[in-house]
Write a protein that holds these residues in place. Sequence first.
Motif, PDB file in Angstrom:
ATOM      1  N   HIS A   1      -4.952   1.223  -3.297  1.00 25.78           N
ATOM      2  CA  HIS A   1      -5.300   2.529  -4.090  1.00 25.78           C
ATOM      3  C   HIS A   1      -6.793   2.925  -3.939  1.00 25.78           C
ATOM      4  O   HIS A   1      -7.490   1.614  -3.893  1.00 25.78           O
ATOM      5  CB  HIS A   1      -4.795   2.723  -5.454  1.00 25.78           C
TER       6      HIS A   1
ATOM      7  N   VAL B   1      -7.064  -1.816  -6.416  1.00 27.31           N
ATOM      8  CA  VAL B   1      -7.822  -0.428  -6.408  1.00 27.31           C
ATOM      9  C   VAL B   1      -9.327  -0.568  -5.901  1.00 27.31           C
ATOM     10  O   VAL B   1     -10.280  -1.336  -6.472  1.00 27.31           O
ATOM     11  CB  VAL B   1      -7.670  -0.096  -7.844  1.00 27.31           C
TER      12      VAL B   1
ATOM     13  N   GLN C   1      -0.682  12.145  -0.424  1.00 29.30           N
ATOM     14  CA  GLN C   1      -0.904  11.961  -2.001  1.00 29.30           C
ATOM     15  C   GLN C   1      -1.168  13.214  -2.669  1.00 29.30           C
ATOM     16  O   GLN C   1      -2.165  14.011  -1.976  1.00 29.30           O
ATOM     17  CB  GLN C   1      -2.111  10.787  -1.847  1.00 29.30           C
TER      18      GLN C   1
ATOM     19  N   HIS D   1      -1.195  -4.529  -7.011  1.00 27.96           N
ATOM     20  CA  HIS D   1      -2.066  -3.506  -6.415  1.00 27.96           C
ATOM     21  C   HIS D   1      -3.474  -4.180  -6.653  1.00 27.96           C
ATOM     22  O   HIS D   1      -3.855  -4.909  -7.238  1.00 27.96           O
ATOM     23  CB  HIS D   1      -2.115  -2.370  -7.760  1.00 27.96           C
TER      24      HIS D   1
ATOM     25  N   GLU E   1      -3.859   6.095  -1.118  1.00 28.13           N
ATOM     26  CA  GLU E   1      -2.790   5.049  -1.463  1.00 28.13           C
ATOM     27  C   GLU E   1      -2.240   4.763  -0.015  1.00 28.13           C
ATOM     28  O   GLU E   1      -1.734   5.466   0.870  1.00 28.13           O
ATOM     29  CB  GLU E   1      -1.600   5.398  -2.338  1.00 28.13           C
TER      30      GLU E   1
END
Length: 922
Positions: free
Chosen positions: A139, A210, A229, A208, A122
């Motif tokens: 992410h 991903v 993380q 976000h 992240e």
Amino acid sequence: MSVRVSWASWRTALRIARREARRAKGRTALVAVMIGLPVAGLTTAAVTYDMFTLSAQEQVTRTLGAADATMSWVVDGPITQEPAGDGGWYSDVQVKNSPKPKTDADLLAVLPAGSRVAQPSEAGVDMRTAAGTGLLNGHALDVADPIYAGYVTMLRGRPATAPDEVALSEKAVQRLGADVDGTVTTADRSRTFRVVGIVEFPDMLHEHLVFAPGALPVGRDSDNYRGEQPWFVTTPGPVTWDEVKRLNALGIMVRSRAVLLDPPVIDDPMMGGGSELPEPEELALGGLVAGMCVLEVVLLAGPAFAVGARRRQRQLAIVAASGGTDAHVRRIVLADGVVLGLFGAACGVALGVLVSFGGRQLAEEYLFESRAGGYRVFPLALVAIVALAVITGLLAALVPAFVAARQPVVAALQGRRGITRSRKRWLALGIVMTALGCAVAGYGAWHTNEKIVLGGLILGELGLVLCTPALVGLIARIGGRLPVAPRIALRDSSRNRASAAPAISAVMAAVAGSMAMSVFLGSSDAQNRASYAPTLPYGNAMVTIDPSYLGSSATTRAVDTTAVAAAMRTHLPASDVLTVSSFGCAEAPTNPGSKPLACGHNAFAELPPERRCPFATMERELTLDEQKVASRDERCDGANGTWASGSMGTIVADGAPVVSAVTGATGDDLARAVGMLKRGGVVVTDPKLIKDGAATVLVDTWREGTDVTKQQRFTIPAYAVTGTPGLSALIVSPQFAARTTAKIVPYALVAVGRRAPTVAEEDAAGSAVREADSRLYLVVEHGASGNGDPTLLILAVIAGVVALGAAGVATGLAAADGRADLSTLAAVGASPGLRRLLSLSQSGVIAGLGAVLGVAAGTGVATAVLFALNRVYAERWPSPAPFPITVPWANVAILAIAIPAVAMLGAGLLTRSRLPIERRPE
């Protein structure tokens, strides 16, 4: 026998009340609205709270997905952690001796056989947005992995599996302007990704991206975040508290599903454990708010029953003339409270549930920024609300019931009005109760006793209610100087105070609730701003250009400051862009391989020993007694240790533009600061750092690869600038810098903003800065954000809606009671316009006076609550900033002007031009 007679009397009264409710549908609807509005508000708040209050299982799934635990290897040595896994304790020595980052194999080696681990990455990722560039949450994980089920959800499309693929959240789609099958690009245009799906993190509805595992682009903070993380871990069995302590001995922080669902009981006050109980002051203030809600609902519903009793005075008089006792008459009116309370509660609960369910998605996306746990209605709360509505219905009907039972039968049969003059003893009693209520509430707030505060507030508000008829009569005296319609409205309100006073009290109660919420919200925001520590004055922007902050290539390539400054001037609402200087290395050291090594100079202003808080350097949590001692020690007021540095580091300047740009100082304050720098002194923002006109400044010189730090100490004239509250700055003069071993280097470009830039302007400026130099980032000072808790905002909106509705209904009830007067005007030839104007004026009298009293009462309620909170926090250390008593004048204008105006407009529009002639009793 008497019990049977009493029950039979109640049954008869309830039948009469039910029949009357069916016959007088308009009045029944108005009463239902008066009771149903606050019930709907409370229901909306209760149902929304229940939907967004996650169960332990739901919260664990949001945090851990389908994993049995998440684990972080923080140090190489034993640690102590809280059961929830939110924090722990370990020594600085352990941190310094921490080994290289651990791998999956290292973690599996200490876990039971058959365990499985997955570690996501992240970091903040700079991307090209629809308006320029922006920082989004990045992410790198396999969304299809069952271990993440519940932590992240695939909405449509598929997960990213290739290095050039990405999945976006809905808000990222809006920010980036790309959907499935579209493409997105990093800010430096080094990588382009194809959007293959839409994902959602149910607990974080933010922007976000991903990526596939291992494909996370290098962001401005990737190196800082990647190693921190946690691993998502599944094990053959549950991770018990004993297993957590075993892993703690190895330096592993654990958040365990089994421990979160069944937390251990721990006696150590340093650690949490077991179920969390609300703070005593939270319970106390909750009881205070609940008590005030009961009073507000009683005052809201009171005029409905008062008008109903007046409209039925002939019917009630016939009951009395036919042999009914005063008790029979009282029960008939009280039965109205039961029947209409149940009906209003049913309507309010149904409306509140529908509003909560219908507004769930809006609340998820714009208020809580997380998904609700599901559609649920909080049955216990709804039962309590219905019971509250019935009880308050009875209480609201209590006074009209006693008044109706005591009315002269002959006068009631003849249709004569009651008294037209307020008795002086009631006015005196009201003034005494108001003054006594203020004193009692103040005493309770000083001693943080919520029962005394509640009693004082209720006493004061009831005192205002008793004073209302006299206030109506006082205001009516100015009616002779007004036009016909307002003059008649004031005279009618004065003559019929038994009708006008309850309606005014209802508006006062509704406005008081909304005003109290507004003051509390405004004070909460002010406290949040007072606690915020800005980097720059509000609206200013900064780009760091110091080579030592820009990575390994910085020593070989200088920043084109002209191009960067031009980009900032073009895209930001800035009046100027200034170059700010700081300390830099006199010469770049190298290792035997001639590789450049990092070095630097740090300057600190030292707090005089006698002004240092003795509790600030303790490495443990203070006991309650120690907190009380610290809270009373003026040395601990805002103390943060033994020294202070600037939020931007050490600034070297002696000119007014730069000093103003980094501190916000103006006028004489700025002139004194610049004068001190011209004389070779330093400027700080905390006056505690200055003793006898001078400050002690320490300058540390450090170099990479060695633990040796050289320190120089200076005692030098200083001035404490005021500038931007909360901002920490240390500005030294070029003369002072020459006395150190550091050299002066350009540190940052600062844009002096005329206002804060919009998101589009910030994205465009950030993109232009990255175009000029891909190593640079734009930082904008937006000031303090909200506190993140939407509960008060929801309650404030609900209170405002209730206030508006109550004002309209209360004036409508008063207009209904005065319908016969309108018919009389029509009979003597008054024009429809005059009748409309009279209705409008009557609404203005009721809603206007009620709004003014409500603003005063609501401000008093909020002041008492805030004072009580400040008293509680005053004995804690470190304590949050106190709540200032902030009056939101915009809200005052809305409540005192807009709500009466809307009520008047509604009355004018809804008054019929032609009215049927009312039958007069003979």
